[in-house]
Design a protein around this motif. Structure first.
Motif, PDB file in Angstrom:
ATOM      1  N   VAL A 141      70.186  31.289  39.733  1.00 34.97           N
ATOM      2  CA  VAL A 141      70.274  29.859  39.422  1.00 34.97           C
ATOM      3  C   VAL A 141      69.548  29.012  40.459  1.00 34.97           C
ATOM      4  CG1 VAL A 141      72.420  30.088  38.126  1.00 34.97           C
ATOM      5  CG2 VAL A 141      72.512  29.701  40.596  1.00 34.97           C
ATOM      6  N   THR A 155      70.548  32.372  44.857  1.00 35.42           N
ATOM      7  CA  THR A 155      71.907  32.051  44.431  1.00 35.42           C
ATOM      8  C   THR A 155      72.097  32.599  43.023  1.00 35.42           C
ATOM      9  OG1 THR A 155      71.900  30.035  45.767  1.00 35.42           O
ATOM     10  CG2 THR A 155      73.583  30.223  44.074  1.00 35.42           C
ATOM     11  N   VAL A 157      74.823  33.675  39.694  1.00 29.02           N
ATOM     12  CA  VAL A 157      76.105  33.702  38.998  1.00 29.02           C
ATOM     13  C   VAL A 157      76.230  35.116  38.470  1.00 29.02           C
ATOM     14  CG1 VAL A 157      77.465  32.803  37.100  1.00 29.02           C
ATOM     15  CG2 VAL A 157      76.016  31.262  38.420  1.00 29.02           C
ATOM     16  N   THR A 166      83.403  36.558  37.111  1.00 27.01           N
ATOM     17  CA  THR A 166      82.097  36.098  37.564  1.00 27.01           C
ATOM     18  C   THR A 166      82.299  35.302  38.846  1.00 27.01           C
ATOM     19  OG1 THR A 166      82.217  34.058  36.258  1.00 27.01           O
ATOM     20  CG2 THR A 166      81.126  35.961  35.231  1.00 27.01           C
ATOM     21  N   ARG A 168      79.926  32.878  41.892  1.00 24.02           N
ATOM     22  CA  ARG A 168      78.669  32.320  42.380  1.00 24.02           C
ATOM     23  C   ARG A 168      78.489  32.784  43.820  1.00 24.02           C
ATOM     24  NH1 ARG A 168      75.890  27.637  40.491  1.00 24.02           N
ATOM     25  NH2 ARG A 168      74.417  26.779  42.017  1.00 24.02           N
ATOM     26  N   ARG A 170      75.569  33.775  47.144  1.00 24.20           N
ATOM     27  CA  ARG A 170      74.235  33.536  47.704  1.00 24.20           C
ATOM     28  C   ARG A 170      73.869  34.695  48.616  1.00 24.20           C
ATOM     29  NH1 ARG A 170      73.461  28.325  51.330  1.00 24.20           N
ATOM     30  NH2 ARG A 170      73.857  29.808  53.013  1.00 24.20           N
ATOM     31  N   GLN A 215      80.035  23.685  46.762  1.00 27.32           N
ATOM     32  CA  GLN A 215      78.907  24.253  46.030  1.00 27.32           C
ATOM     33  C   GLN A 215      79.353  25.337  45.060  1.00 27.32           C
ATOM     34  OE1 GLN A 215      76.097  25.642  48.952  1.00 27.32           O
ATOM     35  NE2 GLN A 215      75.989  23.660  49.974  1.00 27.32           N
ATOM     36  N   LEU A 217      80.446  28.312  45.910  1.00 32.87           N
ATOM     37  CA  LEU A 217      80.088  29.635  46.416  1.00 32.87           C
ATOM     38  C   LEU A 217      81.348  30.401  46.826  1.00 32.87           C
ATOM     39  CD1 LEU A 217      76.987  28.870  48.677  1.00 32.87           C
ATOM     40  CD2 LEU A 217      76.982  29.956  46.431  1.00 32.87           C
TER      41      LEU A 217
END
Length: 744
Positions: A141, A155, A157, A166, A168, A170, A215, A217
């Motif tokens: 993403v 980054t 998902v 799932t 997110r 980095r 964010q 994350l």
């Protein structure tokens, strides 16, 4: 003689001589309200900026207050104040300005708290409970090229994270494992080592866990091996791809550090800027030039506006039928919006774009373009969508600079100084140069407390450097980059690129020269929130009022300066993992328990301690006695004595020897869990306690131990639900520390 009832003092039944009677207190309050009402009625001021300040204050209150019970109590207090003020205003009708002000400010405070709390609940992602190695399958993403670090930041998902459907995440990918198809929208499979987002290493350090929470994350980490492309992204030219392509094109045309900075100006991509150049720009007070903000957006919008109105004026038919300022303002607004989207739409860029559009609208309508109301509207829009930005340095520095400029140019003495008059070009140029220097000084003074609070350092000569750097960037470098890109369409851009490169070399030379001067950087230990709040309150009062009443702001600012002058750095620092311990020497040295391969830990220790000295191994200090397993340090300062026992290895230690060593120590620090029989006199900061407290800072002068957990409360990004608090023990040179449960 026996006592009688007459001898018993009648406490509470007789009013002490001279005490205020209830009606006198009421009269005093009414008189004070009358004076405040008269003050508000006699002082013309913009109400919009104060509402924006209250909205920001509500957001900040949510971050400062520790838990949900405190947030609910705060909202109830604000609602009660607003309802009481509105009810009194409707029933009595007295003091309309005061009561309306109280109601509106209380509502905006509550609104700010509600907005940031709602966003935290909607977008916050709980961090991983523990590090793990996982095989991830997910869609890219975001892609960020970090050329200076020889890696690419992706980054994703992704699926495959333990305990999550799932998440997110980095990950950093070495540049050698990069591939052309790894762009936004591509589905990849890769193996990665994942870690929870890092909490502050020490009290006052950068809180990446908080930034990662907003964010979304859940983890960060490093890719192991080459990724496998599962599905290629759909064809198309998105803004992200255009941004990357533009950055690569600029760096291909202009190499080295000038090319990296030119790419930052053109596309907002700062990943290729060398750390030495970025550090020099920071210490010279020029780092704001590397972040796309007001200067860059204003230059683009102004250039588009001027070119549009000049070119459109060449068409008589259009000039006679259409108001050209409106049309040119639309062209400038579109140029600013496009530049904002192309450079990544960061918070400072969005703020600058909104401000530039409002300036264009004011110019088109014949209104004053420099107004605090304009700044308030831009701030409110940013806070509405990104409320977490309020506690970040980017938002604070961006708006502090703009508010300082607008307030300075709105002051009566400055208006008189800049008033048009008949004079030669030399005198006019001298006045403009003096004004530019004064503006630079005011901006530096406004930004210095923010820099010291967040980064514990501030450039001293930034005002002088900006007198050269800002005109050079605005009127030479950026126009040359735009011209070079335009000429590249015909393959004729190399002369403009050469000239742009020379101007950027001059900018870098100025940064390195300024940062190398003696005393160019002011270093201070971590500043407290209360001291920072004094500077913020004083600065806002100074900027938002007019006339002599604004001089009242000198009181909190002077108090803040006094507290800064008396600020004393910590004597001992312990990181949250217990591996890094630093002791500040009496002559400004920094002695560390372990030498780190990474500069990250050393930089954090130096910043929080407020020293620039290169760390020296603790074993070389005469005051320390070190073996392969432990270091024993005896500190005697300010009339207090503290003996520290610091573990250095994970080898087995004979219980009887460990028991004796712990009994002789006031404080024991270890990166592992120590057995129950290790009982120092004051504090056992082993892995078990540090998991609750985070990093620690010891101050022998006040006898206080400060922890990371004290500033975290029960916000979602803090890894443990049990905060750490230091409780004093009478007579102890260092206060003992015990964890206690937080409120639900």
């Amino acid at each position: 003689m026996a006592s009688t009832g007459a001898d018993v003092p009648l406490t509470g039944l007789a009013e002490p001589l001279g005490s205020p009677r209830p009606w006198r207190v009421g009269a005093s309050l009414a008189s004070a309200a009358d004076r405040v009402e008269a003050f508000l009625a006699s002082r013309p001021f913009e109400r919009g900026p104060w509402l924006a300040v209250a909205f920001a204050g509500g957001i900040a209150a949510w971050f400062v207050l520790p838990g949900i019970s405190d947030w609910l109590a705060w909202l109830a207090l604000c609602a009660g104040l607003a309802l009481a003020a509105l009810a009194a205003l409707r029933s009595e009708g007295r003091h309309p300005l005061l009561r309306a002000g109280i109601a509106s400010l209380a509502l905006m405070l509550a609104a700010g708290t509600t907005i940031v709390w709602s966003k935290s609940a909607l977008v916050g992602a709980p961090a991983l409970e523990r590090p793990q190695v996982a095989t991830l399958t997910g869609r890219i993403v975001a892609r960020e090229e970090r050329g200076a670090e020889d890696r690419v930041r992706l980054t994703l998902v992704a699926r495959g994270v333990e305990g999550r459907d799932t998440a997110r995440v980095r990950v950093n990918l070495p540049a050698k494992n990069d591939a052309p198809g790894l762009v936004e929208g591509t589905v990849v499979r890769l193996k990665a080592r994942l870690m929870p987002p890092a909490s502050p290493m020490l009290p006052g350090s950068y809180d990446f866990a908080r930034a990662a929470w907003f964010q979304g994350l859940a983890a960060t980490g490093s890719a192991l091996g080459k990724p496998t492309i599962v599905r290629v992204a759909r064809s198309g030219t998105g803004l992200d791809r255009l941004q990357h392509a533009l950055s690569r094109h600029v760096r291909d045309r202009l190499g080295g550090s000038p090319g990296a900075i030119a790419a930052a100006f053109a596309s907002g991509d700062r990943g290729a800027i060398a750390s030495a150049d970025e550090e020099a720009m920071r210490d010279a007070g020029l780092t704001h030039l590397l972040s796309i903000s007001g200067l860059h957006v204003s230059a683009v919008v102004a250039a588009a506006y001027v070119l549009a109105i000049r070119l459109l004026a060449l068409w008589p038919w259009l000039a006679l039928r259409v108001r050209l300022p409106l049309l040119a303002a639309a062209v400038g607004a579109l140029a600013g919006l496009g530049y904002t989207l192309l450079t990544g739409a960061e918070v400072p860029t969005i703020r600058s774009c909104i401000g530039a559009v409002l300036v264009l609208l004011a110019l088109a309508l014949g209104r004053d373009p420099l107004s605090l109301r304009m700044v308030a509207v831009a701030a409110f829009v940013v806070m509405l969508f990104w409320p977490e930005a309020v506690v970040g340095p980017s938002f604070q520095m961006s708006f502090a600079a703009v508010i300082a400029i607008v307030a300075l140019h709105g002051a009566a003495p400055v208006k008189r100084f800049l008033k048009p008059r008949e004079e030669g070009w030399a005198a006019r140029g001298a006045r403009l140069l003096a004004m530019l220097l004064l503006t630079g000084v005011v901006i530096e003074l406004a930004l210095m407390p923010i820099g010291l609070f967040h980064f514990h350092r501030a450039g001293v000569y930034g005002a002088l450097a900006n007198v050269v750097a800002i005109p050079l960037t605005t009127f030479v470098t950026m126009p040359l980059i735009a011209l070079a890109l335009l000429l590249d369409l015909a393959g004729l851009g190399w002369p403009a690129w050469w000239a742009a490169g020379k101007s950027l070399e001059l900018l870098l030379a100025l940064a390195h020269w300024t940062s190398a001067q003696p005393g160019s950087v002011a270093l201070l230990p971590a500043m407290g929130r209360g001291t920072f709040a004094l500077f913020v309150a004083g600065g806002l009062w100074l900027a938002l009022w007019s006339g002599r009443v604004r001089l009242w702001a000198l009181a909190p600012i002077a108090l803040g300066c006094l507290l800064l002058a008396r600020l004393h750095g910590p004597d001992v620092l312990v990181t949250g993992d217990g591996r890094h311990v630093a002791i500040v020497g009496e002559s400004g040295e920094l002695f560390v328990l372990r030498e780190s391969k990474s500069d990250f830990a050393a930089d954090n220790l130096r910043e929080i301690a407020g020293v620039e000295a290169t760390p020296v191994p603790l074993a070389r200090w005469p005051g320390a006695s070190c073996s392969a397993d432990f270091c024993v340090v005896a500190l005697e300062r300010y009339g207090a004595r503290m003996t520290l026992l610091l573990s250095r290895s994970r080898e087995y230690v004979e219980p009887r020897a460990l028991l004796a060593a712990c009994e002789r120590a006031d404080v024991v620090v270890s990166d592992r869990r120590l057995p129950w029989y290790c009982r120092p006199r004051r504090l056992k900061a082993d892995r078990a306690l540090l998991a609750l407290s985070g990093g620690l800072a010891f101050d022998l002068r006040s006898g206080r131990v400060t922890s990371v957990a004290e500033s975290q409360g029960s916000h979602g990004w803090w890894r443990e639900p049990v905060p750490f608090r230091a409780k004093p023990r009478k007579g102890d040179p260092v206060r003992s520390a015990t964890p206690r449960p937080s409120p639900p």
